[in-house]
Design a protein around this motif. Structure first.
Motif, PDB file in Angstrom:
ATOM      1  N   VAL A   1       1.368  -1.220   0.048  1.00  0.00           N
ATOM      2  CA  VAL A   1      -0.054   0.200  -0.153  1.00  0.00           C
ATOM      3  C   VAL A   1       0.815   1.413  -0.457  1.00  0.00           C
TER       4      VAL A   1
ATOM      5  N   GLU B   1      -5.780   3.969  -2.067  1.00  0.00           N
ATOM      6  CA  GLU B   1      -5.948   2.528  -2.032  1.00  0.00           C
ATOM      7  C   GLU B   1      -6.993   1.918  -0.840  1.00  0.00           C
TER       8      GLU B   1
ATOM      9  N   ALA C   1      -2.483  -2.055   6.998  1.00  0.00           N
ATOM     10  CA  ALA C   1      -1.934  -2.706   5.999  1.00  0.00           C
ATOM     11  C   ALA C   1      -0.292  -2.528   6.281  1.00  0.00           C
TER      12      ALA C   1
END
Length: 293
Positions: free
Chosen positions: A103, A108, A127
């Motif tokens: 990421v 996103e 993430a």
């Protein structure tokens, strides 16, 4: 004794298990880890991805408490991630946590959240911070997440440095500061030297000193050390209560406890420790007989 702060239910330990062996996936649930993570990404060769998704689906259905399961999906810009998500969306049981990989921007994360919201699924999203862009965008990235975890191997490879404390210290500091500002979880990378427990202890010590809340691992033998370090022990909780009680008994902004000066920052820290522990106990100490949702 009023806490007046919101506690954060942050996992202190995450056990990574590749979705390659059904017996290993089942055995992993026997270990004392806050989160049991099923890995569909790096540990699974491309030719075994579909098989891994099938094992993942079965493991989720067998999990005593699905909310305490996590799945690490493939990179958000890969074709494999869409296959991962189709499997998870079609599964009758879904995990409580998703770990994103590679990421780099908040958009996103937003895209994934919007897609899952359409089917009424709102897992906690962590993430893996493993690229230079993710570190550069960390201040905005954390505002969209429930937590972050350092991906040391990929980041070190990009930088051309060893996976060591000194080489990745600036990345750890950036993560800890950003996570603290956003009020989310911040977890340390797994130890890659399983035959050197002294390195695990060193990593744990530094990560905790920087403000990390927990640590990932690929081997259950490391869980006792990780849990002992990151889960608040009774002495820490006892001292936090004493600080709060001493402050409430004093009419001054600053009081003395055991010869040490106790001011607002110490009181705030003590209250956050107790609130976080209550939140952790409530979320991660659920019994295996809890009704699945």
């Amino acid at each position: 004794m009023a806490l007046s702060v919101t506690g954060r239910a942050i996992p202190r330990s995450v056990l990574y298990t590749p979705a390659l062996d059904p017996q290993r996936l089942a055995k992993a649930l026997q270990y004392d880890s806050d989160l049991h993570l099923i890995d569909l990404e790096d540990s699974v060769p491309r030719m075994k991805k579909e098989y891994a998704r099938s094992l993942c689906r079965n493991a989720l259905m067998a999990a005593p408490v699905p909310q305490l399961m996590a799945v690490r999906i493939n990179p958000i810009h890969s074709a494999e991630v869409y296959r991962d998500l189709v499997m998870l969306l079609d599964a009758p049981i879904r995990p409580g946590f998703l770990f994103m990989t590679m990421v780099e921007t908040e958009s996103e994360v937003d895209c994934l959240r919007r897609s899952l919201a359409e089917v009424n699924w709102q897992p906690q999203i962590y993430a893996t911070i493993e690229t230079v862009a993710a570190i550069q965008n960390i201040a905005t990235l954390v505002t969209k997440l429930d937590g972050i975890i350092l991906g040391s191997a990929d980041l070190a490879a990009t930088l051309g440095v060893p996976i060591s404390q000194s080489a990745l210290r600036s990345a750890r500091q950036a993560m800890a500061l950003a996570a603290a500002g956003a009020g989310i979880g911040c977890l340390d990378t797994g130890n890659f030297h399983l035959d050197k427990p002294e390195l695990l202890e060193a990593e744990i010590t530094e990560a905790k000193a920087m403000g990390f809340h927990g640590k990932g691992t690929v081997h259950p033998k490391e869980l006792p050390a990780i849990n002992a370090a990151f889960r608040p022990d009774q002495e820490e909780l006892f001292q936090a209560r004493r600080i709060i009680e001493a402050s409430e008994a004093s009419a001054e902004g600053v009081c003395i406890l055991d010869g040490s000066m106790i001011g607002p920052p110490f009181i705030r820290k003590a209250k956050q420790l107790l609130a976080d522990n209550l939140a952790w106990q409530s979320f991660f100490r659920r019994t295996t007989t809890e009704t699945r949702r």
